[in-house]
Design a protein around this motif. Structure first.
Motif, PDB file in Angstrom:
ATOM      1  N   GLU A 231       0.819  -1.208   0.000  1.00  0.00           N
ATOM      2  CA  GLU A 231       0.000   0.000   0.000  1.00  0.00           C
ATOM      3  C   GLU A 231       0.855   1.261   0.000  1.00  0.00           C
ATOM      4  N   ARG A 232       1.897   1.245   0.820  1.00  0.00           N
ATOM      5  CA  ARG A 232       2.763   2.421   0.896  1.00  0.00           C
ATOM      6  C   ARG A 232       3.440   2.692  -0.446  1.00  0.00           C
ATOM      7  N   LEU A 233       3.950   1.634  -1.094  1.00  0.00           N
ATOM      8  CA  LEU A 233       4.655   1.814  -2.363  1.00  0.00           C
ATOM      9  C   LEU A 233       3.717   2.281  -3.470  1.00  0.00           C
ATOM     10  N   VAL A 234       2.534   1.672  -3.550  1.00  0.00           N
ATOM     11  CA  VAL A 234       1.589   2.058  -4.599  1.00  0.00           C
ATOM     12  C   VAL A 234       1.117   3.492  -4.387  1.00  0.00           C
ATOM     13  N   ALA A 235       0.852   3.865  -3.131  1.00  0.00           N
ATOM     14  CA  ALA A 235       0.452   5.247  -2.835  1.00  0.00           C
ATOM     15  C   ALA A 235       1.551   6.228  -3.234  1.00  0.00           C
ATOM     16  N   ALA A 236       2.813   5.827  -3.008  1.00  0.00           N
ATOM     17  CA  ALA A 236       3.937   6.684  -3.392  1.00  0.00           C
ATOM     18  C   ALA A 236       4.020   6.838  -4.907  1.00  0.00           C
ATOM     19  N   HIS A 237       3.727   5.764  -5.634  1.00  0.00           N
ATOM     20  CA  HIS A 237       3.750   5.846  -7.097  1.00  0.00           C
ATOM     21  C   HIS A 237       2.607   6.709  -7.622  1.00  0.00           C
ATOM     22  N   LEU A 238       1.456   6.634  -6.989  1.00  0.00           N
ATOM     23  CA  LEU A 238       0.360   7.509  -7.392  1.00  0.00           C
ATOM     24  C   LEU A 238       0.722   8.968  -7.144  1.00  0.00           C
ATOM     25  N   ALA A 239       1.359   9.236  -6.013  1.00  0.00           N
ATOM     26  CA  ALA A 239       1.789  10.608  -5.717  1.00  0.00           C
ATOM     27  C   ALA A 239       2.802  11.088  -6.750  1.00  0.00           C
ATOM     28  N   GLU A 240       3.651  10.170  -7.215  1.00  0.00           N
ATOM     29  CA  GLU A 240       4.626  10.509  -8.252  1.00  0.00           C
ATOM     30  C   GLU A 240       3.916  10.863  -9.558  1.00  0.00           C
ATOM     31  N   LEU A 241       2.878  10.093  -9.884  1.00  0.00           N
ATOM     32  CA  LEU A 241       2.104  10.376 -11.092  1.00  0.00           C
ATOM     33  C   LEU A 241       1.334  11.682 -10.966  1.00  0.00           C
ATOM     34  N   ASP A 242       0.935  12.030  -9.743  1.00  0.00           N
ATOM     35  CA  ASP A 242       0.202  13.286  -9.526  1.00  0.00           C
ATOM     36  C   ASP A 242       1.006  14.497 -10.002  1.00  0.00           C
ATOM     37  N   THR A 243       2.326  14.383  -9.971  1.00  0.00           N
ATOM     38  CA  THR A 243       3.163  15.536 -10.322  1.00  0.00           C
ATOM     39  C   THR A 243       3.105  15.877 -11.807  1.00  0.00           C
ATOM     40  N   ILE A 244       2.657  14.934 -12.654  1.00  0.00           N
ATOM     41  CA  ILE A 244       2.644  15.214 -14.096  1.00  0.00           C
ATOM     42  C   ILE A 244       1.238  15.296 -14.666  1.00  0.00           C
ATOM     43  N   ARG A 245       0.218  14.882 -13.907  1.00  0.00           N
ATOM     44  CA  ARG A 245      -1.120  14.842 -14.508  1.00  0.00           C
ATOM     45  C   ARG A 245      -1.845  16.179 -14.397  1.00  0.00           C
ATOM     46  N   ALA A 246      -1.367  17.092 -13.551  1.00  0.00           N
ATOM     47  CA  ALA A 246      -1.925  18.454 -13.446  1.00  0.00           C
ATOM     48  C   ALA A 246      -3.427  18.452 -13.187  1.00  0.00           C
ATOM     49  N   GLY A 247      -3.902  17.523 -12.345  1.00  0.00           N
ATOM     50  CA  GLY A 247      -5.300  17.503 -11.951  1.00  0.00           C
ATOM     51  C   GLY A 247      -6.272  17.107 -13.040  1.00  0.00           C
ATOM     52  N   ARG A 248      -5.769  16.541 -14.138  1.00  0.00           N
ATOM     53  CA  ARG A 248      -6.658  16.222 -15.261  1.00  0.00           C
ATOM     54  C   ARG A 248      -7.200  14.806 -15.201  1.00  0.00           C
ATOM     55  N   VAL A 249      -6.766  14.013 -14.237  1.00  0.00           N
ATOM     56  CA  VAL A 249      -7.243  12.640 -14.133  1.00  0.00           C
ATOM     57  C   VAL A 249      -7.220  12.206 -12.678  1.00  0.00           C
ATOM     58  N   THR A 250      -8.283  11.509 -12.256  1.00  0.00           N
ATOM     59  CA  THR A 250      -8.361  10.951 -10.908  1.00  0.00           C
ATOM     60  C   THR A 250      -7.902   9.500 -10.963  1.00  0.00           C
ATOM     61  N   MET A 251      -7.100   9.089  -9.966  1.00  0.00           N
ATOM     62  CA  MET A 251      -6.534   7.744  -9.977  1.00  0.00           C
ATOM     63  C   MET A 251      -6.829   7.020  -8.675  1.00  0.00           C
ATOM     64  N   LEU A 252      -7.342   5.794  -8.804  1.00  0.00           N
ATOM     65  CA  LEU A 252      -7.593   4.914  -7.670  1.00  0.00           C
ATOM     66  C   LEU A 252      -6.941   3.577  -7.980  1.00  0.00           C
ATOM     67  N   ALA A 253      -6.320   2.940  -6.967  1.00  0.00           N
ATOM     68  CA  ALA A 253      -5.544   1.730  -7.234  1.00  0.00           C
ATOM     69  C   ALA A 253      -5.983   0.570  -6.349  1.00  0.00           C
ATOM     70  N   GLY A 254      -6.215  -0.573  -6.991  1.00  0.00           N
ATOM     71  CA  GLY A 254      -6.456  -1.823  -6.279  1.00  0.00           C
ATOM     72  C   GLY A 254      -5.219  -2.687  -6.338  1.00  0.00           C
ATOM     73  N   ILE A 255      -4.944  -3.436  -5.275  1.00  0.00           N
ATOM     74  CA  ILE A 255      -3.725  -4.246  -5.192  1.00  0.00           C
ATOM     75  C   ILE A 255      -4.091  -5.706  -4.988  1.00  0.00           C
ATOM     76  N   GLY A 256      -3.538  -6.578  -5.830  1.00  0.00           N
ATOM     77  CA  GLY A 256      -3.766  -8.013  -5.698  1.00  0.00           C
ATOM     78  C   GLY A 256      -2.874  -8.620  -4.629  1.00  0.00           C
ATOM     79  N   LEU A 257      -3.150  -9.873  -4.276  1.00  0.00           N
ATOM     80  CA  LEU A 257      -2.302 -10.583  -3.323  1.00  0.00           C
ATOM     81  C   LEU A 257      -0.928 -10.806  -3.960  1.00  0.00           C
ATOM     82  N   SER A 258       0.121 -10.753  -3.159  1.00  0.00           N
ATOM     83  CA  SER A 258       1.496 -10.773  -3.676  1.00  0.00           C
ATOM     84  C   SER A 258       1.919 -12.179  -4.105  1.00  0.00           C
ATOM     85  N   PRO A 259       2.120 -12.395  -5.418  1.00  0.00           N
ATOM     86  CA  PRO A 259       2.608 -13.704  -5.874  1.00  0.00           C
ATOM     87  C   PRO A 259       4.114 -13.824  -5.648  1.00  0.00           C
TER      88      PRO A 259
END
Length: 396
Positions: free
Chosen positions: A252-280
């Protein structure tokens, strides 16, 4: 042109080779000389010859000793030995030092020219190989984000052989670690409805360039860069993210960090929500983890308290089935200007949808879209202008 150094303690040999061989015609120049191995060794750092013609027996430092230093300092330099003593040990040493040729004295100029031609041909092949590798590196850098995207889409596909897909990525210069757990996240994208298709495409490309940067880390076994992060678009609204070397506790922490990284380039033009599967534990488990992540991402549609959801924290789902007379009732309420009744119906419908958490999110959206159409029709009723024109994209 390739630089050449002649190393021989006999002045006559040095001058004869300098003056009587047509070096330009052989693709060689400039040509310099040294009277023994010690002097030649001192010249290497400044002159850096591509080819060395070296006598075996010389005072102060013999040719074999000098050649040993040459190999460590200029490993690609081509060696040609000359000697009046073609004994077995000298031949063995020449082979060990990867000499192009061993020419016996008295020197035959035609034999020297032939050895130099061979050395020049080898150097040209080396240059061509390096040029090809540079072109390959540039091409890889330019296409690396797309290569990884194709890799992700292949690895999450149950019909694609995971081992074959890993080998395909390795041929492209990237290794996927198999001795580490994986995190698979599906990012659902809700684009600004007024954004043009070209702008969405540009943003998707920027996201891939950010997420699929060439890795700096290398595999301890192959020395090849390994991808700790890969991403690919399944569709305009769905981005898949695969992280290696991370377990459930960090997901969860890593995926949230990646979403925050993507936030820096999307300029509020897209909303992002992430689901995470069980770790294989291996790439063979990625397709199942991907399906789990999709289901988790869809359930975030019903929640306003989270941006990231683990698959094992999903709540039970059931089919969203509004009453058959929903649309006609809503139309009747609006036709009678019963705002309170319309609001109560909408609130009841919302409670039903939130309780069901239907995984078919598009079905839920379509129900609400139908209500919106009825509301607009009611608003335009009795007006002279046309409500919907044919192919009216802004309305849609």
């Amino acid at each position: 042109m390739f630089k050449l150094l002649i190393v021989d303690d006999e002045k006559q040999v040095r001058e004869t080779l300098c003056q009587l061989v047509a070096w330009d015609a052989l693709g060689v120049g400039p040509v310099e000389t040294a009277r023994n191995g010690m002097v030649a060794l001192e010249r290497l750092s400044d002159y850096k010859p591509d080819i060395v013609i070296c006598d075996v027996r010389m005072p102060k430092m013999d040719g074999m000793t000098f050649a040993g230093h040459l190999r460590s300092l200029l490993p690609e330099c081509r060696l040609i030995f000359i000697s009046g003593y073609a004994d077995k040990e000298n031949m063995k040493s020449a082979i060990r030092l990867q000499a192009v040729n061993f020419v016996e004295k008295p020197i035959d100029l035609a034999e020297i020219e032939g050895a130099v031609r061979q050395a020049v041909a080898e150097l040209k092949r080396l240059e061509a190989g390096r040029a090809q590798q540079r072109r390959k590196t540039v091409l890889l850098q330019e296409n690396y984000p797309t290569i990884l995207e194709q890799g992700v889409l292949g690895l999450i596909n149950p019909d694609v052989d995971a081992a074959r897909e890993r080998k395909r990525l390795e041929r492209a210069g990237c290794r996927i670690l198999e001795d580490a757990p994986f995190v698979v996240a599906t990012v659902q994208l809700e684009w600004d409805g007024l954004m043009e298709a070209e702008e969405r495409a540009a943003l998707r490309k920027a996201m891939l360039l950010l997420l699929n940067r060439q890795p700096e880390r290398h595999s301890p076994t192959s020395g090849m860069p390994h991808a700790g992060r890969m991403a690919g678009f399944c569709s305009d609204e769905r981005l898949v993210l695969v992280l290696s070397g991370a377990g459930r506790e960090d997901a969860e922490r890593l995926v949230a960090a990646h979403l925050a990284e993507l936030d820096t380039i999307r300029a509020g033009r897209v909303t992002m929500l992430a689901g995470i599967g069980l770790s294989p534990a291996s790439t063979e488990g990625l397709p199942l983890s991907y399906r789990q992540s999709v289901a988790a991402a869809r359930q975030l549609f019903y929640r306003k308290d989270a941006r990231v959801l683990m698959a094992d924290r999903r709540e039970p789902e059931s089919a969203f089935a509004p009453s058959a007379d929903l649309l006609s009732t809503f139309r009747d309420l609006l036709g009678r200007n019963d705002a309170a009744g319309a609001e109560q119906l909408a609130a009841s419908l919302f409670a039903q949808a939130a309780a069901c958490r239907d995984g078919d999110v598009n079905h839920v959206k379509n129900v609400y879209f139908s209500l919106a159409v009825i509301a607009l029709e009611s608003a335009f009723k009795g007006r002279g202008d046309t409500f919907v024109r044919q192919n009216d994209q802004p309305y849609v």
